[in-house]
Design an enzyme around this catalytic site. Structure first.
Site, PDB file in Angstrom:
ATOM      1  N   LYS A 209       9.449  24.570  37.396  1.00 48.43           N
ATOM      2  CA  LYS A 209      10.011  23.392  36.736  1.00 48.43           C
ATOM      3  C   LYS A 209      11.144  23.824  35.816  1.00 48.43           C
ATOM      4  CE  LYS A 209       8.546  24.320  32.407  1.00 48.43           C
ATOM      5  NZ  LYS A 209       9.391  24.396  31.194  1.00 48.43           N
TER       6      LYS A 209
ATOM      7  N   ASP B  58       2.276  22.092  30.501  1.00 47.64           N
ATOM      8  CA  ASP B  58       3.019  21.829  31.733  1.00 47.64           C
ATOM      9  C   ASP B  58       2.116  21.620  32.939  1.00 47.64           C
ATOM     10  OD1 ASP B  58       5.566  21.995  30.584  1.00 47.64           O
ATOM     11  OD2 ASP B  58       5.676  24.170  30.881  1.00 47.64           O
TER      12      ASP B  58
END
Length: 315
Positions: A32, A155
């Site tokens: 990401k 996350d």
């Protein structure tokens, strides 16, 4: 989806479960980037509230799950094998949640640079939750997995599904956003690493680094136009990262001198990105980085996975 036979449905009763009927499962765990990352202030629990736009890209680790009599995690980077790996913690957490013994051999092939701000460890943990949910025949929903994921790292809940999303709270409260069109992005990963990165970076923030989240909200509302560039992003850690990571400022400035769009830090660094980009730009950047130890990757933004709703998609 998984190669070989399909999963065998199985209920978990009194610590018993039934694994899938194939020899192994192979999964991709995607990196990401933070298109924005604003730090709003400190919470009563010691964490910080953030506002961030998260985006998955097609740089990925590969996980393979095999049968075993006990839990084992093996990584092609030896220092990331065993119970120090977040994948191990994910397996234990899921097994504890459903009341079973964690039995599986998880092998991880790393492509996402570790401790760089790209969510590699979190992606592996998310892939582990998705894979073992199927491997053990648990049938847990994405919402149930997200509850386990939140205890592993900020996350991890996002990386269960990926795509484009707004993160709030500690970053673990995820709201899907309109998917960006497939877009080439240049990732630059300096070789610098520091111990205890996350607490170190938060302690380094100054009052001027905090904000109210308005920029993230404004950008999230405009995502449907598909015109986002790295020039429009923001990251509260950029000033501190350039000071704390020894070689970052030099690498950053070299890249900024040869790219069309300015660099933007991902997470707490030291990785950063420029978007949109191209192969010709990657080549120019790679040439500018000779002798620095930094690596340049041309990646592409990706949308959420379909099927079982897992970005760490079973293949």
């Amino acid at each position: 989806m998984a190669g070989g036979n399909t999963a065998v449905a199985g209920d978990v009763v009194a610590g018993r479960y039934q694994t899938v009927a194939c020899e192994r499962l192979t999964l991709k765990a995607y990196a990401k980037v933070n298109l924005t990352l604003e730090v709003l202030g400190k919470r009563d629990d010691g964490y910080h509230n953030v506002a961030t736009i998260l985006q998955t890209v097609d740089l990925a680790d590969t996980l393979e799950i095999n049968h075993a009599d006990e839990l084992a995690v093996e990584c092609d980077e030896p220092g990331l094998s065993g119970d120090r790996n977040l994948a191990w913690k994910a397996a234990e957490a899921l097994a504890e949640r459903v009341g079973i013994s964690p039995r599986a051999h998880i092998r991880i092939e790393k492509k996402i640079p570790a401790a760089a701000g790209l969510g590699g460890g979190s992606a592996d943990a998310a892939a582990t939750l998705v894979g073992l949910n199927r491997w053990w025949g648990l049938g847990r929903s994405r919402e149930e997995l997200a509850d386990v994921a939140a205890g592993l790292g900020s996350d991890v809940p996002f990386l269960l599904t990926g795509g484009t999303a707004l993160g709030s709270g500690r970053g673990d409260e995820i709201s899907p956003l309109p998917a960006l069109p497939a877009m080439d992005m240049l990732l630059v990963v300096p070789e610098d690493r520091i111990d205890a990165k996350t607490p170190t970076m938060y302690r380094a923030l100054k009052p001027e680094d905090f904000s109210d989240g308005a920029r993230t909200q404004a950008i999230s509302r405009g995502l449907g136009s598909g015109t986002l560039t790295s020039a429009g992003g923001c990251n509260a850690f950029e000033r501190a990262a350039r000071e704390i990571f020894p070689g970052l400022a030099r690498v950053w400035d070299r890249v900024a001198g040869v790219t069309q769009h300015p660099p933007r830090l991902s997470g707490a660094g030291p990785a950063f990105y420029c978007m949109p980009s191209s192969e010709s730009e990657r080549i120019r950047v790679a040439e500018s980085l000779q002798g620095t130890g930094a690596a340049a990757y041309l990646v592409q933004t990706i949308s959420p996975a379909g099927g079982d709703g897992a970005q760490s998609q079973i293949q």
